[in-house]
Design a protein around this motif. Structure first.
Motif, PDB file in Angstrom:
ATOM      1  N   ILE A   1      49.754  58.042  44.860  1.00 22.64           N
ATOM      2  CA  ILE A   1      48.851  57.181  44.092  1.00 22.64           C
ATOM      3  C   ILE A   1      48.575  55.854  44.801  1.00 22.64           C
ATOM      4  O   ILE A   1      47.899  54.996  44.242  1.00 22.64           O
ATOM      5  N   THR A   2      49.084  55.704  46.006  1.00 28.01           N
ATOM      6  CA  THR A   2      48.938  54.432  46.721  1.00 28.01           C
ATOM      7  C   THR A   2      48.004  54.604  47.910  1.00 28.01           C
ATOM      8  O   THR A   2      48.064  55.610  48.617  1.00 28.01           O
ATOM      9  N   VAL A   3      47.132  53.629  48.117  1.00 25.04           N
ATOM     10  CA  VAL A   3      46.346  53.552  49.347  1.00 25.04           C
ATOM     11  C   VAL A   3      46.682  52.234  50.029  1.00 25.04           C
ATOM     12  O   VAL A   3      46.989  51.235  49.374  1.00 25.04           O
ATOM     13  N   SER A   4      46.639  52.231  51.331  1.00 25.67           N
ATOM     14  CA  SER A   4      46.883  51.001  52.071  1.00 25.67           C
ATOM     15  C   SER A   4      45.635  50.127  52.020  1.00 25.67           C
ATOM     16  O   SER A   4      44.514  50.631  51.842  1.00 25.67           O
ATOM     17  N   PRO A   5      45.774  48.818  52.191  1.00 25.63           N
ATOM     18  CA  PRO A   5      44.590  47.956  52.252  1.00 25.63           C
ATOM     19  C   PRO A   5      43.617  48.389  53.347  1.00 25.63           C
ATOM     20  O   PRO A   5      42.396  48.329  53.162  1.00 25.63           O
TER      21      PRO A   5
ATOM     22  N   GLU B   1      39.756  49.529  52.837  1.00 27.94           N
ATOM     23  CA  GLU B   1      38.679  48.899  53.610  1.00 27.94           C
ATOM     24  C   GLU B   1      37.753  49.963  54.202  1.00 27.94           C
ATOM     25  O   GLU B   1      36.523  49.842  54.122  1.00 27.94           O
ATOM     26  N   ARG B   2      38.330  51.001  54.790  1.00 30.98           N
ATOM     27  CA  ARG B   2      37.510  52.051  55.407  1.00 30.98           C
ATOM     28  C   ARG B   2      36.718  52.820  54.347  1.00 30.98           C
ATOM     29  O   ARG B   2      35.574  53.234  54.587  1.00 30.98           O
TER      30      ARG B   2
ATOM     31  N   SER C   1      36.117  41.989  47.517  1.00 32.17           N
ATOM     32  CA  SER C   1      35.240  40.831  47.687  1.00 32.17           C
ATOM     33  C   SER C   1      34.502  40.887  49.017  1.00 32.17           C
ATOM     34  O   SER C   1      33.308  40.563  49.093  1.00 32.17           O
ATOM     35  N   ARG C   2      35.187  41.309  50.087  1.00 34.39           N
ATOM     36  CA  ARG C   2      34.539  41.381  51.399  1.00 34.39           C
ATOM     37  C   ARG C   2      33.364  42.348  51.407  1.00 34.39           C
ATOM     38  O   ARG C   2      32.384  42.126  52.129  1.00 34.39           O
ATOM     39  N   TRP C   3      33.453  43.397  50.618  1.00 38.74           N
ATOM     40  CA  TRP C   3      32.399  44.402  50.603  1.00 38.74           C
ATOM     41  C   TRP C   3      31.447  44.248  49.418  1.00 38.74           C
ATOM     42  O   TRP C   3      30.642  45.138  49.140  1.00 38.74           O
TER      43      TRP C   3
END
Length: 253
Positions: A38-42, A46-47, A98-100
């Motif tokens: 259930i976890t994704v890395s930052p 981003e990708r 926020s970046r995207w």
């Protein structure tokens, strides 16, 4: 003598549009100990958001997506949802969103503020957002929704607990955020008609499940799990299969 028969005007019924794409995330952080996946890395998040942009899509809250659909728009919008209200949302997910130029819906547990995810027996204990953290997320433009009060499977709850987990959760969140709460997310993704009617009776405008089965409508919205292994190719496949496998949602254009 001629006679004429008055014909009733034709009734135009709007057909439901394609099922909305609603992505389901949980924790954003370290994936090294993640038995439930259930976890994704930052970096992976981003990708994935970069992939959305390249497809001409933008991530928004569920409320924004449904409002656009009601206007006959929203073709290029996808809803991003984050379940459980992990504290890592503020540190790891929000800056990437926020970046995207994306927003999201964060489903939290007002009965476990500042607690941990002890409903997961196998995985590591992860801290949950405090009241202040939830307010910070709301101030950043994130929609706050309810994930129930304490993360109880509503299909196994008695009547009193069912009302408590739905109505009381909404009341507490509205007091906490100072604004209306219209979204609900069924813990564990499980829903039956009784739970759906309780959520509707509690005043929520929509509710998210995973696979609602025969249930249909804005209080039984299906979602797609997005995880660490979901590369661009896998996301494209999931995006296409979701619309093929799921029925149009009644009440949505």
């Amino acid at each position: 003598m001629s006679s004429c028969v008055e014909m009733a005007p034709p009734v135009h019924r709007s057909r439901p549009g394609p099922v909305p794409w609603i992505a389901m995330y949980h924790s954003v952080g370290d994936c090294s100990d993640d038995p439930y996946r259930i976890t994704v890395s930052p970096a992976r998040l981003e990708r994935q958001l970069r992939w959305l942009r390249r497809q001409g899509l933008r991530g928004v809250s569920v409320t924004e997506l449904l409002a656009a659909r009601a206007r006959g728009e929203g073709r290029y919008l996808v809803a991003l949802t984050f379940d459980d209200g992990y504290a890592d949302f503020l540190v790891n997910a929000l800056p990437v969103l926020s970046r995207w130029g994306c927003t999201a819906t964060l489903f939290v547990l007002p009965g476990r503020l500042g607690g941990v995810n002890d409903w997961d027996p196998l995985g590591p204990r992860k801290p949950l957002l405090t009241a202040a953290g939830i307010r910070r997320a709301a101030a950043a433009g994130v929609e706050i929704g309810s994930h129930g009060l304490t993360h109880v499977d509503l299909t196994r709850a008695d009547d009193a607990q069912l009302r408590h987990e739905t109505a009381e959760s909404r009341s507490r969140l509205e007091q906490l955020t100072g604004t209306g709460v219209t979204g609900f997310c069924y813990p564990y993704g499980t829903v039956d008609r009784r739970a759906m009617e309780a959520v509707r009776a509690a005043g929520y405008g929509y509710a998210c499940a995973i696979d609602p089965g025969a249930l249909n409508g804005p209080h039984a919205l299906p979602r797609v799990h997005v995880g660490q292994n979901d590369s661009a190719a896998r996301l494209l496949l999931k995006y296409r299969l979701h619309r093929l496998r799921r029925r149009p949602v009644a009440g949505l254009r």
